[in-house]
Design an enzyme around this catalytic site. Structure first.
Site, PDB file in Angstrom:
ATOM      1  CB  THR A 277      -0.914   0.014   1.253  1.00 45.67           C
ATOM      2  OG1 THR A 277      -1.610  -1.218   1.343  1.00 45.67           O
ATOM      3  CG2 THR A 277      -1.919   1.146   1.190  1.00 45.67           C
TER       4      THR A 277
ATOM      5  NE  ARG B   3       4.990   0.943   5.245  1.00 46.63           N
ATOM      6  CZ  ARG B   3       3.893   1.581   5.576  1.00 46.63           C
ATOM      7  NH1 ARG B   3       3.008   1.001   6.350  1.00 46.63           N
ATOM      8  NH2 ARG B   3       3.681   2.808   5.157  1.00 46.63           N
TER       9      ARG B   3
ATOM     10  CB  SER C 179       4.086   4.052   8.140  1.00 44.56           C
ATOM     11  OG  SER C 179       3.038   4.873   8.534  1.00 44.56           O
ATOM     12  CG  HIS C 180       1.250   2.277  11.119  1.00 48.09           C
ATOM     13  ND1 HIS C 180       1.297   2.513   9.769  1.00 48.09           N
ATOM     14  CD2 HIS C 180       0.680   1.082  11.272  1.00 48.09           C
ATOM     15  CE1 HIS C 180       0.748   1.489   9.133  1.00 48.09           C
ATOM     16  NE2 HIS C 180       0.372   0.604  10.019  1.00 48.09           N
TER      17      HIS C 180
ATOM     18  CE  LYS D 100       6.010   7.221   2.093  1.00 47.84           C
ATOM     19  NZ  LYS D 100       4.665   7.746   2.193  1.00 47.84           N
TER      20      LYS D 100
ATOM     21  CG  ASP E  81       2.443   7.856  11.384  1.00 43.05           C
ATOM     22  OD1 ASP E  81       2.666   9.077  11.213  1.00 43.05           O
ATOM     23  OD2 ASP E  81       2.433   7.039  10.458  1.00 43.05           O
TER      24      ASP E  81
ATOM     25  CG  ASP F  39       5.546   7.992   7.981  1.00 42.22           C
ATOM     26  OD1 ASP F  39       4.683   7.699   8.821  1.00 42.22           O
ATOM     27  OD2 ASP F  39       5.351   7.899   6.752  1.00 42.22           O
TER      28      ASP F  39
ATOM     29  CG  ASP G 186       2.066   9.280   6.899  1.00 39.08           C
ATOM     30  OD1 ASP G 186       2.066   8.736   8.025  1.00 39.08           O
ATOM     31  OD2 ASP G 186       2.239   8.635   5.842  1.00 39.08           O
ATOM     32  NE  ARG G 187      -1.000   5.172   9.471  1.00 48.33           N
ATOM     33  CZ  ARG G 187      -1.591   3.988   9.514  1.00 48.33           C
ATOM     34  NH1 ARG G 187      -2.197   3.606  10.609  1.00 48.33           N
ATOM     35  NH2 ARG G 187      -1.543   3.184   8.471  1.00 48.33           N
TER      36      ARG G 187
ATOM     37  CD  GLU H 193      -6.038   6.505   2.835  1.00 48.98           C
ATOM     38  OE1 GLU H 193      -6.317   5.394   2.376  1.00 48.98           O
ATOM     39  OE2 GLU H 193      -4.876   6.881   3.051  1.00 48.98           O
TER      40      GLU H 193
ATOM     41  CE  LYS I 165      -1.478   8.147   6.255  1.00 54.24           C
ATOM     42  NZ  LYS I 165      -0.906   7.262   5.244  1.00 54.24           N
TER      43      LYS I 165
ATOM     44  NE  ARG J 291      -5.745  -2.109   7.549  1.00 53.88           N
ATOM     45  CZ  ARG J 291      -4.825  -2.165   8.502  1.00 53.88           C
ATOM     46  NH1 ARG J 291      -5.160  -2.569   9.715  1.00 53.88           N
ATOM     47  NH2 ARG J 291      -3.564  -1.840   8.256  1.00 53.88           N
TER      48      ARG J 291
HETATM   49  C1  G16 Z   1      -0.577   3.637   4.455  1.00 48.28           C
HETATM   50  C2  G16 Z   1      -1.143   4.364   3.281  1.00 48.28           C
HETATM   51  C3  G16 Z   1      -2.576   4.747   3.539  1.00 48.28           C
HETATM   52  C4  G16 Z   1      -3.377   3.535   3.944  1.00 48.28           C
HETATM   53  C5  G16 Z   1      -2.721   2.875   5.142  1.00 48.28           C
HETATM   54  C6  G16 Z   1      -3.381   1.580   5.542  1.00 48.28           C
HETATM   55  O1  G16 Z   1      -0.461   4.514   5.529  1.00 48.28           O
HETATM   56  O2  G16 Z   1      -0.396   5.519   2.995  1.00 48.28           O
HETATM   57  O3  G16 Z   1      -3.079   5.340   2.398  1.00 48.28           O
HETATM   58  O4  G16 Z   1      -4.683   3.882   4.264  1.00 48.28           O
HETATM   59  O5  G16 Z   1      -1.391   2.562   4.828  1.00 48.28           O
HETATM   60  O6  G16 Z   1      -3.252   0.667   4.513  1.00 48.28           O
HETATM   61  P1  G16 Z   1      -3.601  -0.847   4.726  1.00 48.28           P
HETATM   62  O7  G16 Z   1      -5.034  -0.871   5.186  1.00 48.28           O
HETATM   63  O8  G16 Z   1      -3.380  -1.480   3.395  1.00 48.28           O
HETATM   64  O9  G16 Z   1      -2.704  -1.382   5.810  1.00 48.28           O
HETATM   65  P2  G16 Z   1       0.906   4.645   6.310  1.00 48.28           P
HETATM   66  O10 G16 Z   1       0.643   5.676   7.367  1.00 48.28           O
HETATM   67  O11 G16 Z   1       1.141   3.271   6.869  1.00 48.28           O
HETATM   68  O12 G16 Z   1       1.915   5.032   5.293  1.00 48.28           O
END
Ligand code: G16
Length: 544
Positions: A18, A22, A113-114, A126, A278, A280, A282-283, A364, A377, A497
């Site tokens: 996504t 990772r 990310s998180h 990325k 989070d 990085d 963005d959240r 989102e 984001k 999910r």
């Molecule tokens: C990433 C993407 C988001 C997505 C999220 C969850 O966020 O940038 O657009 O909504 O993953 O994705 P999934 O449901 O496939 O785990 P981040 O903050 O992890 O970069």
């Protein structure tokens, strides 16, 4: 410095998910693993001779080593310039800002990310393109294809560079610029928000604000923006020292993992606004005094009030949300008479619409909100938006959201995650469901009737690319929804999910506890999908 061509063999698991590639740190530490991915990216771009890129990361374990590797591959591949955040740091939104501001050809963001960090945690990389946004699927797919055929990478033998001093210098033909990772981003925030009004609010004795950086990248950004530029007390910030293992925590700003913040915000004498970001940056999570704002509500409130905020006074061109995000935003768009786009999960799907000038605000359910100021984001942008809104409205977070519900209706919403589920079992569940669509349509379960059952497909209105199988949707006659999809960001097993949404238009019914309001849908999903039986779990790992 000596140029070398290193013979290598392809790795079969370098398809970005996504949001980038990772994996466990140990996977990235394998000889040639990172080099292969970087070279595959350069090859997919048609080479990087004469190009200028940015690079930085969230400071997690392996950030610095990876950065030095990218510098060497840049040199080996004839890159013209590399702009690097001092200390190897650039939050995801700041990287997007820097790429756009300096007109670069793109950049690498080093982050998972998180996901947790540290030697036993996750690492990630990325690639973002010249618009500052995550590479679209056609590029990530091209990178993957290149990775499968890779037999060499181009690098140099040269010592590590000093990442810790802001500086400009040349190595051979390549210019390196080590920049302050915070100031460009902070300057952009000052253009969008009314800093004097926010400063007044933050310095008001009766207003308390608490920001939790979760020992991740937003620490230095929060110190600069909230304390130095807005005069907030240093006690307004917690966990602001960036640690390579995020202090042993899980840097995901939700009710489960942002423990320190949640304890205080749901305690006595809680601050008026609490927020977390989070790994990085963005959240975001927004909390009021004993009150949680769902990300789906947050983006709807933001869109409904954007005209009050300095950077958005001209109004909104349009809005967008990912498919599983609640339809609260759609109600706002309807009233504003603007388009509301529904895209698959993944920020990359907003990029084309933003570039085409069709969107101003997007969000989102996965704790992401932002606008067209960058192409990612943006956690701190969201916090500043809420602060600015509170400075204008002078009412509590709960009152802002309650007034929104009264006007637009309430979309009860929750996501249930089942993490580290056996891959085979999870895929089987999804495959079985796909075969049952036809039979589910028109079926009644008590007061609920399924009017639509499908697997979401998205045809990008700008480049006509088609993305299939983006999540199974059960949509009911009363507009309730149950959605099921597999996460594209986990690194061990599958993460299932489940998303639940129920629309309430009657003001008298708007004060239920969320899980209670959604109980009928939750029970139905359990019966229909046999989640407990298939996963062997009695309850979700995380409920948000
Ligand atoms: C990433 C993407 C988001 C997505 C999220 C969850 O966020 O940038 O657009 O909504 O993953 O994705 P999934 O449901 O496939 O785990 P981040 O903050 O992890 O970069």
């Amino acid at each position: 410095m000596k140029n070398i061509t290193v013979a290598t063999q392809p790795f079969s698991d370098q398809r970005p998910g996504t949001s980038g590639l990772r994996k466990k740190v140990s996977v990235f530490q394998q000889p040639h693993y990172l080099e292969n991915f970087v070279q595959a990216t350069f090859d997919a771009l048609g080479g990087v001779k004469g190009k200028q890129l940015a690079v930085g990361g969230d400071g997690r374990f392996y950030n610095r080593e990876a950065l030095q590797t990218i510098v060497r591959l840049g040199l080996g591949n004839g890159l013209k310039k590399l702009v690097i955040g001092q200390g190897g740091i650039l939050s995801t939104p700041a990287a997007s800002c820097v790429i756009r501001k300096y007109g670069l050809d793109g950049g690498f963001i080093l982050s998972a990310s998180h996901n947790p960090g540290g030697p036993h945690g996750d690492f990630g990389i990325k690639f973002n393109t010249a618009n500052g946004g995550p590479a679209p699927e056609k590029i990530t797919e091209a990178i993957y294809q290149k990775s499968l055929g890779l037999d060499r990478y181009l690098t140099v033998e040269s010592p590590d560079i000093d990442l810790d001093t802001q500086n400009r210098f040349m190595i051979g033909e390549m210019a390196i610029e080590i920049i302050d990772p915070v100031s460009d981003y902070a300057d952009l925030m000052m253009e969008l928000f009314d800093f004097p009004a926010i400063a007044k609010l933050l310095q008001d004795q009766d207003f308390a604000f608490l920001f939790d950086a979760m020992h991740a990248v937003t620490g230095p950004y929060a110190e600069e923006i909230f304390c130095r530029r807005l005069g907030a007390a240093s006690t307004s910030l917690i966990n602001c020292t960036v640690k390579p293992d995020f202090g042993g925590g899980h840097p995901d700003p939700n009710l489960k993992y942002a423990k320190d913040l949640v304890r205080i915000m749901f305690g006595e004498k809680a601050p008026a606004l609490g927020a977390a970001s989070d790994g990085d940056g963005d959240r975001n999570m927004i909390l009021g005094d004993n009150f949680f704002v769902t990300p789906s509500d947050s983006v709807a409130v933001i869109a409904a009030n954007a005209h009050l905020i300095k950077g958005y006074r001209k109004g909104l061109k349009g809005v967008a949300r990912s498919m599983p995000t609640s339809c609260a935003l759609d109600a706002v768009a309807k009233e504003l008479n603007i388009d509301c786009y529904e895209t698959p999960t993944g920020w990359k799907f907003f990029g084309n619409l933003l570039d085409a000038g069709k969107l101003t605000i997007c969000g989102e359910e996965s704790f992401g909100t932002s606008s067209d100021h960058i192409r990612e984001k943006d956690g701190l942008w969201t916090v500043l938006f809420w602060l600015n809104l509170m400075a204008i409205k002078k009412i509590s977070v709960k009152e802002i959201v309650a007034a929104h519900w009264q006007h637009f209706g309430r979309n009860y919403y929750s996501r249930h995650d089942y993490e580290e589920v056996d891959n085979k079992a999870a895929n089987q569940l999804v495959d079985d469901l796909r075969k049952r669509f036809e039979r589910l349509r028109g079926t009644r379960f008590g007061s609920l009737e399924i009017t639509k059952a499908d697997d979401f497909s998205y045809l990008d209105p700008i480049d006509n690319s088609l993305s299939k199988q983006q999540g199974i949707r059960l949509i009911f006659k009363d507009k309730s929804r149950i959605i099921l999809r597999l996460s594209g960001t986990g690194t061990s097993g599958a993460t299932l999910r489940l998303y639940f949404e129920k629309v309430e238009k009657n003001p008298a019914g708007m004060n239920l506890e969320t899980q209670t309001a959604l109980a009928q849908l939750i029970k139905l999903a359990d019966d229909l999908f046999a989640i407990k039986k298939i996963t062997g779990r009695s309850e979700p790992t995380v409920i948000t």
